[in-house]
Scaffold this motif. Structure first.
Motif, short mmCIF file in Angstrom:
data_model
loop_
_atom_site.label_atom_id
_atom_site.label_comp_id
_atom_site.label_asym_id
_atom_site.label_seq_id
_atom_site.Cartn_x
_atom_site.Cartn_y
_atom_site.Cartn_z
N ARG A 88 0.84 -1.21 0.00
CA ARG A 88 0.00 0.00 0.00
C ARG A 88 0.87 1.25 0.00
O ARG A 88 0.37 2.36 0.26
CB ARG A 88 -0.89 0.03 1.24
CG ARG A 88 -1.83 -1.15 1.34
CD ARG A 88 -2.60 -1.10 2.65
NE ARG A 88 -3.29 0.17 2.79
CZ ARG A 88 -3.61 0.73 3.96
NH1 ARG A 88 -3.28 0.13 5.08
NH2 ARG A 88 -4.24 1.88 4.00
N GLY A 89 2.15 1.10 -0.26
CA GLY A 89 3.03 2.28 -0.32
C GLY A 89 3.47 2.77 1.05
O GLY A 89 3.98 3.88 1.19
N ILE A 90 3.26 1.94 2.08
CA ILE A 90 3.68 2.33 3.43
C ILE A 90 4.98 1.60 3.72
O ILE A 90 5.00 0.39 3.91
CB ILE A 90 2.61 1.97 4.48
CG1 ILE A 90 1.29 2.66 4.13
CG2 ILE A 90 3.08 2.33 5.88
CD1 ILE A 90 0.11 2.21 4.97
N LEU A 100 -5.89 15.12 0.09
CA LEU A 100 -4.43 15.12 0.09
C LEU A 100 -3.85 16.44 0.60
O LEU A 100 -2.93 16.45 1.42
CB LEU A 100 -3.92 14.83 -1.33
CG LEU A 100 -2.40 14.78 -1.49
CD1 LEU A 100 -1.78 13.71 -0.61
CD2 LEU A 100 -2.01 14.53 -2.95
N ARG A 132 -3.96 16.60 4.22
CA ARG A 132 -2.97 15.73 4.86
C ARG A 132 -1.62 16.43 4.95
O ARG A 132 -0.95 16.40 5.98
CB ARG A 132 -2.85 14.40 4.08
CG ARG A 132 -4.12 13.58 4.15
CD ARG A 132 -4.06 12.28 3.34
NE ARG A 132 -5.40 11.70 3.35
CZ ARG A 132 -5.70 10.44 3.66
NH1 ARG A 132 -4.75 9.57 3.91
NH2 ARG A 132 -6.94 10.02 3.69
N PRO A 192 -2.15 8.60 -0.25
CA PRO A 192 -1.10 8.18 0.69
C PRO A 192 -1.52 8.44 2.13
O PRO A 192 -2.21 9.42 2.43
CB PRO A 192 0.10 9.03 0.29
CG PRO A 192 -0.47 10.17 -0.50
CD PRO A 192 -1.75 9.69 -1.13
N THR A 193 -1.10 7.55 3.02
CA THR A 193 -1.38 7.76 4.44
C THR A 193 -0.54 8.92 4.97
O THR A 193 0.46 9.32 4.35
CB THR A 193 -1.03 6.50 5.26
OG1 THR A 193 0.37 6.24 5.12
CG2 THR A 193 -1.82 5.29 4.80
N THR A 209 2.96 7.75 5.32
CA THR A 209 3.74 7.75 4.08
C THR A 209 4.18 9.17 3.72
O THR A 209 5.35 9.40 3.40
CB THR A 209 2.89 7.15 2.95
OG1 THR A 209 2.52 5.82 3.31
CG2 THR A 209 3.66 7.13 1.63
N LEU A 210 3.24 10.09 3.77
CA LEU A 210 3.57 11.48 3.41
C LEU A 210 4.65 12.05 4.33
O LEU A 210 5.49 12.84 3.90
CB LEU A 210 2.31 12.37 3.48
CG LEU A 210 1.25 12.10 2.41
CD1 LEU A 210 -0.02 12.86 2.75
CD2 LEU A 210 1.77 12.50 1.02
#
Lengths: 404, 404
Positions: free
Chosen positions: A87-89, A186, A189, A220-221, A224-225
């Motif tokens: 999940r991109g984490i 986004l 975030r 993105p979480t 992640t960001l």
């Protein structure tokens, strides 16, 4: 005569959960419930989990049945790390603590951060068990409004500008929130992370629903960001769980946190329950490593999408004049309000008579409650039940309006 | 630079566990360890537990995999109630909370009773994770000496006579204590309960080892005795666990408590982890209901008796001039002290070089520590290892004396 026990102040005269009070009506014959916050057991991957259970039978007694490390089995942390990576984490197993559900992750933060009289910030509305945890830790909770457009930054900044007491953290469910169903855009975030760095504000990102997306593009979480924003990764704790994507009965959750926070949460877990069941950890790790989640998750997501679409269509068909709501892109919940200031708790009385249930929004506020708000979960009822349930809701609403 | 997190005071600069620091030596090749507090995995009833695991495979997904009630499954509480009844402990399922090990039971008491600055009383020495729990809850711990003759009532009464602050509870392991191995005599149990009623002092009876008796006659628990003393049952909380008699990996414990205490502990568990894994609860309930514990427990007890006898004989043979200790009637531990004021931590340095380990007593004191004391666990090493381990201990002692 009641013995005069000397309880800690928050437990001296604690308020029970209004949601739990509703449980007794669930067993009413023929009840259709939009009230639960539970995933649908009909959608659990029982075959995949049985295979995992059989696979662990050959494990050694020392692995399966002995105490395990408080941090969690390295093999499970590696499997969860791989799950998050898809999940991109990007989180190494060393950044992770295995918890007994994401509820325990939040509880470890309460233990290590909160003393009676401290302040924490939460979205308004907010997941009720998190708010209850803060209350029972003796904290003062201040709310920040959130809706389909995201959180109210003016309100958040005004809390932070007030300065003292410095809030211990800001708690939010940025993706398919419970109860609101909302997803934080986004740009918000990014802005939240900037604020976190500037104000040294710990952000608690609770993400149990993030993989239950029906529509729209994944975001993105916060975790992640934060990796790409200087200083931000020091201020994000990410909580997640297998409860909504595999099964709650495993009681497997995970926390990703900066080292100083993680280290203390490990100590808090040590005194809380020593470790999460190694047996259940092994079942989870076999399930994940067998690729069963990838094979099965779409079954859950497809079913929830269909149930959500059905509920949205039925609400528009039956209650367009009476009920306002926003359409979620994933998760398990629709949040809305009765128009004309109609009280959700009072309509509920008529709904229970009509054999349908929801949770009045009051359960999800720590301040500035909207008495007309309510939460509908589409996770549990079938498509047919959803149609019938909404027709009953309309009859309950009409009955209330007629009686009023 | 370290981000300036604003942790709760007890977590700002927390001391790690000295016992956990010893873990790294466990993997030293050929190490014989008397240090662990774990039961022996070689004695787990893997066949019985596998049968229970297979039996639950036919359970419904809603029972096995969904969230369960916070109190615990009624079927498991009934099975635990029957287990307790066979030991003369009469407790209805409604008086019971299923916990994730007895550690969590103690933690629920911390949550509901302790605020920073509160006082609690513990035996001296005391189970280290309970003392650590109190410290991390911000409590002040006062000790009461305990030895083979029982607890020091003069010291206990002087704490109670001091009056303010009223201690929130008195924590003890009355039967085969960790670390002391001691069992509180019957007359002392009666006297403790009288004191509890007179001073409105909650007694926390932690009883994970009670069924591991090798010799002597079983004594009634404080919980049992309190049923026959007017007012006393209001002041006893009984904690127990399947960890030492079945397996820790299940993470199944239980709390028996007066209604007002139990109700609040259920609320505390709700915010802690929502529920103990229903899957593991079902495995435990099948295991108990199949009569497997009755069939298997003697295997564990017989093995521990033999290991204890072997350790006692070897200590008398090898270290009679150097080491004083008392012989337990059950459990997993022998407690003793090096004679002549020899420091247990310093001998341990020589012991590790000789490939044998124990836990210095310092880990088990909250005040007035005896630096010569140490704990030996006989649960894990085999009979052969015990003999060799004690010979190594003698060499380590001699090496220390020679070096000193």
């Amino acid at each position: 005569m009641n013995p005069a026990y000397d309880f800690a102040a928050p437990f001296q005269d604690p308020k029970g959960s209004a949601i739990r009070e509703l449980f007794k009506y669930l067993s009413q014959p023929g009840m259709i419930s939009f009230a639960g916050g539970y995933p649908s057991p009909a959608l659990f991957d029982t075959a995949g989990l049985n295979a995992a259970m059989v696979a662990v039978q050959s494990a050694s007694a020392a692995d399966l049945l002995q105490y395990g490390s408080t941090e969690g089995r390295p093999q499970l942390r590696a499997a969860l790390s791989a799950l998050l990576a898809r999940r991109g984490i990007a989180a190494a197993p060393e950044q992770m603590l295995v918890t007994s559900g994401s509820q325990q992750g939040f509880d470890m933060l309460l233990r290590t951060l909160i003393e009676p009289g401290d302040t924490a910030i939460m979205t308004r509305p907010v997941y009720s068990a998190a708010a209850q945890g803060l209350r029972l830790a003796g904290a003062r909770v201040v709310g920040v409004a959130t809706d389909g457009a995201g959180i109210d930054f003016d309100e958040l900044e005004s809390h932070l500008a007030a300065g003292k007491p410095h809030p211990k953290f800001f708690y939010c469910v940025p993706t398919f929130a419970n109860p609101s169903g909302d997803t934080m855009p986004l740009a918000q975030r990014q802005r939240l992370l900037e604020l976190a760095v500037r104000h040294r504000l710990l952000i608690v990102e609770d993400d149990p629903y993030g993989q239950l997306r029906f529509s729209g593009e994944p975001l993105p979480t916060l975790f992640t960001l934060a990796q790409d924003m200087p200083g931000a990764s020091d201020w994000v704790v990410h909580l997640s769980s297998l409860s909504k994507i595999v099964a709650p009965g495993l009681r497997i959750g995970m926390m990703l946190a900066p080292p100083e926070v993680l280290k203390r949460c490990v100590m808090a877990k040590q005194i809380s329950d020593l470790c999460t069941s190694p047996w259940m950890q092994m079942v989870a790790e076999h399930y994940l490593n067998a690729g069963a989640l990838e094979r099965h998750l779409h079954v859950i997501v497809d079913a929830y999408r269909k149930r959500c679409d059905t509920l949205v269509a039925a609400l528009r068909e039956e209650l367009a004049e009476a009920f306002d709501f926003s359409v979620p892109q994933g998760g398990m919940f629709i949040w809305g309000e009765w128009k004309h200031g109609v009280d959700a708790a009072r309509v509920l009385e008529h709904a229970i008579k009509a054999n349908v249930m929801y949770v009045p929004g009051m359960s999800f506020y720590t301040d500035r409650a909207n008495p007309s708000a309510l939460r509908l979960s589409f996770a549990m009822p079938t498509v047919d039940e959803i149609g019938e349930g909404v027709r009953r809701l309309r009859r309950a609403y009409e009955s209330y309006m007629g009686a009023g």
